[in-house]
Design an enzyme around this catalytic site. Structure first.
Site, PDB file in Angstrom:
ATOM      1  N   SER A 141     -26.518-116.389  22.084  1.00  0.00           N
ATOM      2  CA  SER A 141     -26.218-115.323  21.004  1.00  0.00           C
ATOM      3  C   SER A 141     -24.471-115.433  21.493  1.00  0.00           C
ATOM      4  O   SER A 141     -23.745-115.627  22.117  1.00  0.00           O
ATOM      5  CB  SER A 141     -26.748-113.918  21.537  1.00  0.00           C
ATOM      6  OG  SER A 141     -25.753-112.670  20.931  1.00  0.00           O
ATOM      7  N   TYR A 154     -28.213-108.107  28.011  1.00  0.00           N
ATOM      8  CA  TYR A 154     -28.411-109.124  26.968  1.00  0.00           C
ATOM      9  C   TYR A 154     -27.738-110.135  26.844  1.00  0.00           C
ATOM     10  O   TYR A 154     -28.307-111.619  26.669  1.00  0.00           O
ATOM     11  CB  TYR A 154     -28.575-108.299  25.451  1.00  0.00           C
ATOM     12  CG  TYR A 154     -28.676-109.246  24.359  1.00  0.00           C
ATOM     13  CD1 TYR A 154     -29.967-109.738  24.011  1.00  0.00           C
ATOM     14  CD2 TYR A 154     -27.759-109.619  23.437  1.00  0.00           C
ATOM     15  CE1 TYR A 154     -30.219-110.602  22.986  1.00  0.00           C
ATOM     16  CE2 TYR A 154     -27.887-110.328  22.468  1.00  0.00           C
ATOM     17  CZ  TYR A 154     -29.368-110.833  22.334  1.00  0.00           C
ATOM     18  OH  TYR A 154     -29.219-111.591  21.205  1.00  0.00           O
TER      19      TYR A 154
END
Length: 245
Positions: A141, A154
């Site tokens: 990501s 995350y």
């Protein structure tokens, strides 16, 4: 790029980026194993659409956090197709929480799914790659490079995926298996549908291309890394973020 005769396993493919990857690979000749955890209807609808378009796809349920479920998935895929040539580790979870509010359960859910899930699916799949090699693409990501807005856990889990990608590339290189990762920024999927419009607009304004990604933008990068044309790229995380970073 052609994937004629290749067998591609795409986790988390019932929606969003995973669904776009499955459609793209199938449209170029791959036999695609589509996995889902809960959204069976969407997975089967996607599989039917692929087959109606002349492609080949089958759906499989799996919880990538659970080792027995993963082992059963791989056994079912190999029983159906005989081998695995391409693995796209797309399934994952995301969550945001202020640093002061992080607890073990919140941390464990994201690391267990995003990191351990990637590890054990790959471990189970690799023995079924042909001796000629294959392709693995992991989903990292853009947040791994910019951990803002309460998404530190995350982001850390996805940074771990990028580091694992390098380690996997080193270990699997002698088997002619390339391992890369793609790091998207905010992408227009049902997972981001609840994001406030002003926040989406802010991300778009910060991006040189002045828009958010759509799943196909990311799927095309993944398809390239899964192709023969990407044979000399391994151990890399490709930022597919429209220049945001």
């Amino acid at each position: 790029m052609s994937f004629d005769g290749k067998v591609a396993l795409v986790t988390g493919a019932s929606r969003g980026i995973g669904a776009a990857v499955a459609r793209t690979l199938a449209g170029r000749g791959a036999n695609v194993a589509i996995t889902y955890k809960e959204n069976r209807r969407s997975a089967e609808t996607l599989s039917l659409a692929i087959c109606d378009g002349g492609g080949t796809a089958t759906t499989f349920q799996v919880s990538i956090e659970d080792s027995d479920s993963v082992q059963q998935l791989i056994a079912n895929v190999v029983e159906s197709y005989g081998r695995i040539d391409i693995l796209v580790n797309n399934a994952g979870v995301a969550g945001a929480r202020a640093f002061s509010e992080i607890d073990f359960s919140f941390y464990a859910q994201q690391f267990h799914t995003n990191v351990w899930g990637t590890i054990q699916v790959t471990q189970a799949a690799v023995p079924h790659f042909p001796v000629s090699g294959g392709r693995i693409v992991n989903l990292s990501s853009q947040r791994a490079f910019s951990p803002r807005d309460g998404m530190g856990v995350y982001a850390a889990s996805k940074a771990a995926v990028s580091t694992l990608t390098q380690a996997m590339a080193i270990e699997l290189g002698p088997r002619n298996i390339t391992v890369n990762a793609v790091a998207p920024a905010v992408t227009e999927t049902d997972m981001t549908a609840k994001m406030p419009a002003e926040k989406k607009a802010a991300f778009a304004a910060l991006t040189p291309l002045k828009r958010l990604a759509v799943p196909q933008d990311v799927a095309d990068v993944i398809a390239f890394l899964a192709s023969d044309e990407a044979r000399w790229i391994t151990g890399r995380t490709i930022l597919a973020d429209g220049g945001l970073t």
